[in-house]
Design a protein around this motif. Structure first.
Motif, mmCIF file in Angstrom:
data_model
loop_
_atom_site.group_PDB
_atom_site.id
_atom_site.type_symbol
_atom_site.label_atom_id
_atom_site.label_comp_id
_atom_site.label_asym_id
_atom_site.label_seq_id
_atom_site.Cartn_x
_atom_site.Cartn_y
_atom_site.Cartn_z
ATOM 1 N N LEU A 88 -8.506 1.264 4.941
ATOM 2 C CA LEU A 88 -7.387 0.707 5.690
ATOM 3 C C LEU A 88 -7.516 0.910 7.201
ATOM 4 C CD1 LEU A 88 -4.459 1.864 3.358
ATOM 5 C CD2 LEU A 88 -5.225 -0.498 3.695
ATOM 6 N N SER A 89 -8.125 2.025 7.599
ATOM 7 C CA SER A 89 -8.180 2.381 9.023
ATOM 8 C C SER A 89 -9.518 2.094 9.687
ATOM 9 C CB SER A 89 -7.869 3.870 9.199
ATOM 10 O OG SER A 89 -8.904 4.669 8.641
ATOM 11 N N GLY A 90 -10.572 2.028 8.895
ATOM 12 C CA GLY A 90 -11.903 1.893 9.461
ATOM 13 C C GLY A 90 -12.418 3.168 10.089
ATOM 14 N N LYS A 91 -11.751 4.290 9.787
ATOM 15 C CA LYS A 91 -12.124 5.587 10.353
ATOM 16 C C LYS A 91 -12.480 6.581 9.243
ATOM 17 C CE LYS A 91 -11.038 4.307 14.563
ATOM 18 N NZ LYS A 91 -12.053 4.145 15.639
ATOM 19 N N GLU A 92 -13.351 7.530 9.569
ATOM 20 C CA GLU A 92 -13.687 8.578 8.618
ATOM 21 C C GLU A 92 -12.502 9.530 8.474
ATOM 22 O OE1 GLU A 92 -17.208 11.901 7.823
ATOM 23 O OE2 GLU A 92 -16.765 11.246 9.878
ATOM 24 N N ILE A 93 -12.194 9.890 7.235
ATOM 25 C CA ILE A 93 -11.096 10.823 6.957
ATOM 26 C C ILE A 93 -11.696 12.193 6.645
ATOM 27 C CG2 ILE A 93 -9.124 11.324 5.471
ATOM 28 C CD1 ILE A 93 -8.729 8.834 7.227
ATOM 29 N N LEU A 94 -11.401 13.163 7.502
ATOM 30 C CA LEU A 94 -11.986 14.500 7.360
ATOM 31 C C LEU A 94 -11.052 15.512 6.719
ATOM 32 C CD1 LEU A 94 -13.778 15.018 10.808
ATOM 33 C CD2 LEU A 94 -14.776 14.258 8.643
ATOM 34 N N GLY A 95 -9.728 15.300 6.847
ATOM 35 C CA GLY A 95 -8.793 16.366 6.470
ATOM 36 C C GLY A 95 -7.804 15.978 5.403
#
Length: 257
Positions: free
Chosen positions: A99-106
């Motif tokens: 959905l965001s196009g970003k890596e989710i780290l947390g």
């Protein structure tokens, strides 16, 4: 570093108090609060971390874009706020990345409940911030847990901030109920001791929750919500900026450890 974070989720808390609330209202209330938060962060040019459920993210695509375009961090708060299965750990990570196009780290577990660290590691998270290392009747009993960050199952654990010695929690409820001067004193003491603060809030706190018939919240939950909460958060951030406390995301913080 001040780790300011917000658990953005469908506003299902009235169910805990025996009240019904439609799904559309759950989304609308949390949406309004999230906008108020983003406006405050823009005003002071500070970065924060937003722990988001997939359910909420799917309903606010414009705000997810605003969060990421503003260089805030997006992290996982699970798939749903009131339902959890271990497989949701990986599923929420994948979906939020889509959905965001970003890596989710947390990751942060809904209601700061316990979560199996092995499952968190298997899902590929770099850090977990699901521990409130204090005692709260009926909710937490974590006096045996480190107050400050530590590694477990190869995942960095970053507990919510509590004061030294007595472990007074600096979470959202204490911010609502303490005189602001007292909260600032506890925050300052903790920051000097630990060199960082991890404090968290919710978007619905930034909306008016005074309607007891509608929400069923006791006084200590609805105190200083809505405009009063916006004003208090404005004063807190302004004070922290005057103290030269740097703000950062969890992504920023873990790079310094």
């Amino acid at each position: 570093m001040v780790l300011l974070s917000f658990d953005i989720e469908e506003f299902d808390m009235p169910f805990e108090y025996g009240k019904e609330i439609s799904f559309s209202d759950q989304i609308a209330i949390s949406r309004a609060g999230t906008i108020a938060i983003l406006n405050l962060l823009d005003k002071y040019e500070v970065k924060a971390t937003f722990f988001c459920t997939v359910t909420f993210a799917e309903n606010i695509p414009d705000l997810i874009k605003r969060i990421t375009d503003s260089c805030h961090e997006l992290a996982s708060h699970g798939y749903y706020h009131s339902d959890f299965k271990p497989e949701h750990l990986l599923q929420s990570k994948i979906k939020l990345e889509e959905l965001s196009g970003k890596e989710i780290l947390g990751y942060r577990m809904a209601r700061m409940m316990p979560v199996d660290e092995k499952e968190v590691a298997k899902a590929g998270y770099a850090y977990n911030t699901s521990i409130n290392p204090t005692y709260l009747p009926g909710r937490y009993n974590n006096f045996n847990v480190s107050r400050t960050f530590f590694k477990k199952e190869n995942v960095l654990q970053i507990p919510a901030s509590v004061s030294p010695l007595v472990r007074f929690p600096l979470f959202w409820l204490s911010f609502h109920n303490l005189p602001l001067v007292a909260y600032k004193a506890l925050a300052s003491w903790t920051y000097k001791k630990d060199h960082y603060l991890n404090i968290y809030f919710h978007p619905w706190e930034f909306t008016d929750l005074d309607n007891f018939e509608r929400f069923g919240f006791p006084g200590y939950v609805r105190k200083n919500t809505g405009d009063k909460m916006i004003q208090r958060m404005d004063k807190l951030i302004s004070w922290m900026k005057s103290k030269k406390y740097p703000f950062g995301t969890f992504r920023d913080f873990i790079k310094t450890i």
